[in-house]
Design a protein around this motif. Structure first.
Motif, PDB file in Angstrom:
ATOM      1  N   GLU A 108     -60.009  99.448   2.888  1.00 56.36           N
ATOM      2  CA  GLU A 108     -58.624  99.325   3.238  1.00 56.36           C
ATOM      3  C   GLU A 108     -58.561  99.514   4.439  1.00 56.36           C
ATOM      4  O   GLU A 108     -57.036  98.876   4.756  1.00 56.36           O
ATOM      5  CB  GLU A 108     -57.987 101.543   2.561  1.00 56.36           C
ATOM      6  CG  GLU A 108     -58.251 101.158   1.506  1.00 56.36           C
ATOM      7  CD  GLU A 108     -57.110 100.029   0.600  1.00 56.36           C
ATOM      8  OE1 GLU A 108     -56.322  99.760   1.555  1.00 56.36           O
ATOM      9  OE2 GLU A 108     -57.802 100.217  -0.647  1.00 56.36           O
ATOM     10  N   SER A 111     -58.403  95.844   5.569  1.00 58.48           N
ATOM     11  CA  SER A 111     -57.466  95.295   4.885  1.00 58.48           C
ATOM     12  C   SER A 111     -56.116  95.485   5.986  1.00 58.48           C
ATOM     13  O   SER A 111     -55.210  94.184   6.259  1.00 58.48           O
ATOM     14  CB  SER A 111     -57.226  95.557   3.502  1.00 58.48           C
ATOM     15  OG  SER A 111     -56.200  94.532   3.233  1.00 58.48           O
ATOM     16  N   ALA A 112     -56.088  96.683   6.125  1.00 55.42           N
ATOM     17  CA  ALA A 112     -54.779  96.940   6.942  1.00 55.42           C
ATOM     18  C   ALA A 112     -54.599  96.511   8.159  1.00 55.42           C
ATOM     19  O   ALA A 112     -53.997  95.968   8.584  1.00 55.42           O
ATOM     20  CB  ALA A 112     -54.501  98.851   6.815  1.00 55.42           C
ATOM     21  N   GLU A 115     -54.002  93.117   7.979  1.00 57.45           N
ATOM     22  CA  GLU A 115     -52.500  93.012   7.159  1.00 57.45           C
ATOM     23  C   GLU A 115     -51.816  92.842   8.829  1.00 57.45           C
ATOM     24  O   GLU A 115     -50.756  92.033   9.030  1.00 57.45           O
ATOM     25  CB  GLU A 115     -52.044  93.734   6.090  1.00 57.45           C
ATOM     26  CG  GLU A 115     -50.817  93.382   5.655  1.00 57.45           C
ATOM     27  CD  GLU A 115     -51.009  92.298   4.701  1.00 57.45           C
ATOM     28  OE1 GLU A 115     -49.547  91.582   4.601  1.00 57.45           O
ATOM     29  OE2 GLU A 115     -51.555  92.323   3.882  1.00 57.45           O
ATOM     30  N   LYS A 116     -51.752  93.457   9.332  1.00 56.07           N
ATOM     31  CA  LYS A 116     -51.092  93.744  11.011  1.00 56.07           C
ATOM     32  C   LYS A 116     -51.055  92.648  12.086  1.00 56.07           C
ATOM     33  O   LYS A 116     -50.254  92.744  12.429  1.00 56.07           O
ATOM     34  CB  LYS A 116     -52.010  95.515  11.517  1.00 56.07           C
ATOM     35  CG  LYS A 116     -50.547  95.357  12.542  1.00 56.07           C
ATOM     36  CD  LYS A 116     -51.437  97.009  13.325  1.00 56.07           C
ATOM     37  CE  LYS A 116     -52.726  97.002  14.268  1.00 56.07           C
ATOM     38  NZ  LYS A 116     -53.177  97.592  15.092  1.00 56.07           N
ATOM     39  N   LEU A 118     -51.582  89.793  10.878  1.00 58.45           N
ATOM     40  CA  LEU A 118     -50.992  88.898  10.360  1.00 58.45           C
ATOM     41  C   LEU A 118     -49.829  88.493  11.279  1.00 58.45           C
ATOM     42  O   LEU A 118     -49.501  87.612  11.439  1.00 58.45           O
ATOM     43  CB  LEU A 118     -50.463  88.343   8.876  1.00 58.45           C
ATOM     44  CG  LEU A 118     -52.160  88.331   7.950  1.00 58.45           C
ATOM     45  CD1 LEU A 118     -51.837  88.635   6.656  1.00 58.45           C
ATOM     46  CD2 LEU A 118     -52.366  86.785   7.889  1.00 58.45           C
ATOM     47  N   ASP A 119     -49.060  89.577  11.940  1.00 58.74           N
ATOM     48  CA  ASP A 119     -48.069  89.063  12.471  1.00 58.74           C
ATOM     49  C   ASP A 119     -47.642  88.586  13.604  1.00 58.74           C
ATOM     50  O   ASP A 119     -46.725  88.188  14.186  1.00 58.74           O
ATOM     51  CB  ASP A 119     -46.688  90.742  12.400  1.00 58.74           C
ATOM     52  CG  ASP A 119     -46.590  92.144  11.190  1.00 58.74           C
ATOM     53  OD1 ASP A 119     -46.688  91.225  10.119  1.00 58.74           O
ATOM     54  OD2 ASP A 119     -47.000  92.124  11.177  1.00 58.74           O
ATOM     55  N   ARG A 126     -49.653  79.863  10.660  1.00 58.88           N
ATOM     56  CA  ARG A 126     -49.830  80.625   8.755  1.00 58.88           C
ATOM     57  C   ARG A 126     -49.747  79.489   8.160  1.00 58.88           C
ATOM     58  O   ARG A 126     -50.945  79.387   6.935  1.00 58.88           O
ATOM     59  CB  ARG A 126     -48.100  81.993   8.631  1.00 58.88           C
ATOM     60  CG  ARG A 126     -48.343  82.772   9.437  1.00 58.88           C
ATOM     61  CD  ARG A 126     -46.780  83.529   9.051  1.00 58.88           C
ATOM     62  NE  ARG A 126     -47.235  84.574   9.317  1.00 58.88           N
ATOM     63  CZ  ARG A 126     -47.206  86.138   8.747  1.00 58.88           C
ATOM     64  NH1 ARG A 126     -47.500  85.630   6.847  1.00 58.88           N
ATOM     65  NH2 ARG A 126     -47.149  87.477   8.142  1.00 58.88           N
ATOM     66  N   ASN A 177     -55.760  86.423  -0.645  1.00 58.89           N
ATOM     67  CA  ASN A 177     -54.951  87.156  -0.461  1.00 58.89           C
ATOM     68  C   ASN A 177     -53.554  88.636   0.182  1.00 58.89           C
ATOM     69  O   ASN A 177     -52.894  89.021  -0.865  1.00 58.89           O
ATOM     70  CB  ASN A 177     -55.966  89.186  -0.972  1.00 58.89           C
ATOM     71  CG  ASN A 177     -57.161  88.895  -2.028  1.00 58.89           C
ATOM     72  OD1 ASN A 177     -56.773  87.210  -3.052  1.00 58.89           O
ATOM     73  ND2 ASN A 177     -58.072  89.247  -1.578  1.00 58.89           N
ATOM     74  N   HIS A 178     -53.631  87.625   1.463  1.00 60.32           N
ATOM     75  CA  HIS A 178     -52.791  88.106   2.362  1.00 60.32           C
ATOM     76  C   HIS A 178     -51.275  86.891   2.017  1.00 60.32           C
ATOM     77  O   HIS A 178     -50.225  87.097   2.944  1.00 60.32           O
ATOM     78  CB  HIS A 178     -53.621  88.469   3.799  1.00 60.32           C
ATOM     79  CG  HIS A 178     -54.085  89.643   3.105  1.00 60.32           C
ATOM     80  ND1 HIS A 178     -53.742  91.157   2.951  1.00 60.32           N
ATOM     81  CD2 HIS A 178     -55.667  89.678   3.112  1.00 60.32           C
ATOM     82  CE1 HIS A 178     -54.724  92.142   2.805  1.00 60.32           C
ATOM     83  NE2 HIS A 178     -56.133  91.174   2.656  1.00 60.32           N
TER      84      HIS A 178
END
Length: 179
Positions: A108, A111-112, A115-116, A118-119, A126, A177-178
């Motif tokens: 997790e 992944s978190a 994910e952060k 990616l911004d 992208r 997955n993101h």
């Protein structure tokens, strides 16, 4: 050589001509279990067979009649621990691995964090990351986005830094997955 006089694992390599390989590649398993890094030299092997050779433990495939300089480069890469496959096979292999990514449970925290991060990607980064996640080559990405391969490589370098990933494979597995 190791202290005991045995060859170091990285020094154990064999080039195997496809004519001596069983149709099911079964006779390669004893060699790979002994730690030999195998490079298969064959003629017009289908992609599925090349991938299966990697699955059973081979480190690479190249076509018979390849230039001696390229064969030497393949051997050198394998001795360093890399895998040697035809360039056109890489996108398919990455695509296959990306489809398996749900089976690879990322923690997790990773992944978190991913994910952060990616911004921080631009819209174009992208797009490039998504296409890479689909298993596309740099050349195909460049063509589809109407940019140069050099620009694709620059975007990938920036993406690797921003997302804190080491290489294409890691990015492809995470991005699937993101985005």
């Amino acid at each position: 050589m190791t202290a005991a006089g045995d060859p170091a694992p990285l020094d154990r390599m064999a080039i195997v001509h496809a004519k001596v390989i069983a149709p099911d590649l079964g006779n390669l398993a004893p060699l790979t279990r002994q730690g030999l890094k195998l490079l298969i030299v064959g003629t017009d092997w289908p992609e599925d067979r090349q991938i299966y050779a990697l699955v059973v433990g081979c480190y690479g495939y190249c076509e018979a009649g390849v230039a001696p300089e390229l064969l030497a480069k393949a051997v050198g890469s394998i001795l360093k621990g890399d895998v040697w496959i035809p360039r056109n096979l890489a996108p398919r292999l990455i695509g296959m691995l990306a489809r398996l990514s749900p089976a690879v449970n990322e923690t997790e925290k990773v992944s978190a964090e991913f994910e952060k991060n990616l911004d921080h990607l631009t819209h174009r980064e992208r797009d490039v990351a998504k296409m890479l996640g689909e298993g596309l080559s740099n050349k195909l990405i460049a063509s589809m986005l109407n940019i140069s391969e050099r620009t694709v490589k620059a975007h990938l370098t920036s993406i690797f830094q921003k997302l804190e990933v080491q290489d294409r494979l890691q990015l492809a597995l995470l991005i699937k997955n993101h985005i």
